[in-house]
Design a protein around this motif. Structure first.
Motif, PDB file in Angstrom:
ATOM      1  N   MET A   8       0.819  -1.208   0.000  1.00 41.36           N
ATOM      2  CA  MET A   8       0.000   0.000   0.000  1.00 41.36           C
ATOM      3  C   MET A   8       0.854   1.259   0.000  1.00 41.36           C
ATOM      4  SD  MET A   8      -3.292  -1.032   2.295  1.00 41.36           S
ATOM      5  CE  MET A   8      -3.611   0.661   2.630  1.00 41.36           C
ATOM      6  N   THR A  16      -7.369   8.146  -5.675  1.00 41.34           N
ATOM      7  CA  THR A  16      -7.923   6.892  -5.182  1.00 41.34           C
ATOM      8  C   THR A  16      -7.037   6.330  -4.073  1.00 41.34           C
ATOM      9  OG1 THR A  16      -6.743   5.612  -6.846  1.00 41.34           O
ATOM     10  CG2 THR A  16      -8.962   6.298  -7.402  1.00 41.34           C
ATOM     11  N   THR A  17      -7.644   5.551  -3.215  1.00 39.62           N
ATOM     12  CA  THR A  17      -6.893   4.889  -2.151  1.00 39.62           C
ATOM     13  C   THR A  17      -7.482   3.501  -1.931  1.00 39.62           C
ATOM     14  OG1 THR A  17      -8.342   5.799  -0.456  1.00 39.62           O
ATOM     15  CG2 THR A  17      -6.323   7.021  -0.922  1.00 39.62           C
ATOM     16  N   VAL A  18      -6.722   2.674  -1.287  1.00 38.88           N
ATOM     17  CA  VAL A  18      -7.185   1.363  -0.851  1.00 38.88           C
ATOM     18  C   VAL A  18      -7.021   1.341   0.664  1.00 38.88           C
ATOM     19  CG1 VAL A  18      -6.850  -1.120  -1.012  1.00 38.88           C
ATOM     20  CG2 VAL A  18      -6.480   0.302  -3.027  1.00 38.88           C
ATOM     21  N   THR A  19      -8.116   1.102   1.354  1.00 36.08           N
ATOM     22  CA  THR A  19      -8.066   1.090   2.814  1.00 36.08           C
ATOM     23  C   THR A  19      -7.308  -0.145   3.300  1.00 36.08           C
ATOM     24  OG1 THR A  19     -10.145  -0.106   3.018  1.00 36.08           O
ATOM     25  CG2 THR A  19     -10.266   2.305   2.938  1.00 36.08           C
ATOM     26  N   GLY A  22      -8.757  -3.310   2.458  1.00 31.03           N
ATOM     27  CA  GLY A  22      -8.781  -3.695   1.048  1.00 31.03           C
ATOM     28  C   GLY A  22      -9.900  -3.058   0.244  1.00 31.03           C
ATOM     29  N   GLU A  23     -10.609  -2.101   0.833  1.00 33.48           N
ATOM     30  CA  GLU A  23     -11.721  -1.454   0.141  1.00 33.48           C
ATOM     31  C   GLU A  23     -11.188  -0.317  -0.730  1.00 33.48           C
ATOM     32  OE1 GLU A  23     -15.822   0.977   1.196  1.00 33.48           O
ATOM     33  OE2 GLU A  23     -14.654   0.060   2.793  1.00 33.48           O
ATOM     34  N   PHE A  24     -11.663  -0.270  -1.970  1.00 36.81           N
ATOM     35  CA  PHE A  24     -11.253   0.751  -2.939  1.00 36.81           C
ATOM     36  C   PHE A  24     -12.094   2.004  -2.743  1.00 36.81           C
ATOM     37  CE2 PHE A  24     -11.811   2.761  -7.118  1.00 36.81           C
ATOM     38  CZ  PHE A  24     -10.496   3.008  -7.447  1.00 36.81           C
TER      39      PHE A  24
END
Length: 133
Positions: A8, A16-19, A22-24
């Motif tokens: 990450m 955009t990010t990925v928590t 794993g959530e986009f």
């Protein structure tokens, strides 16, 4: 690169990010909007490549015309004092290429101006105006 996980900390995107779960998440809602944002970032590179190609074309046609003007061939009097650029065949080969370079230059200038107005905006006096594509 099959089944390779990118850490990450190595993801580089301002929109955009990925928590950690794993959530986009993205500030741009639609898939098309995200695609257009990425494509827009590539557009400036394409314009630069077109500018470099046009610059090379200008150098090539200039060299060909200069060479044709300086290269002497046998003229009507039997002496080598007639440049090949004066022959109709040579003109018909070079002048359409010169015209094409001019046309491409006008077109590319239009694209660069339009791109600048759409991305940077117009400075008119103290007012800053920006248009969206």
């Amino acid at each position: 690169f099959n089944q390779y996980r990118v850490p990450m900390s190595a993801l580089l995107d301002a929109n955009t990010t990925v928590t950690t779960s794993g959530e986009f998440k993205s500030s741009i809602r639609s898939k098309r909007g995200r695609f257009l944002k990425v494509a827009d970032q590539l557009l400036s590179g394409r314009i630069c490549i077109a500018s470099m190609c046009l610059g090379s074309s200008k150098v090539a046609i200039t060299g060909a015309i200069k060479y044709s003007a300086s290269r002497l061939t046998v003229g009507a009097n039997g002496k080598s004092n007639h440049p090949i650029l004066k022959y109709q065949l040579q003109n018909r080969a070079l002048m359409p290429l010169l015209a094409a370079v001019y046309a491409m230059n006008f077109g590319l200038n239009y694209v660069k101006d339009h791109y600048t107005q759409c991305t940077v905006g117009n400075w008119k006096g103290n007012d800053f105006q920006q248009k969206m594509m």
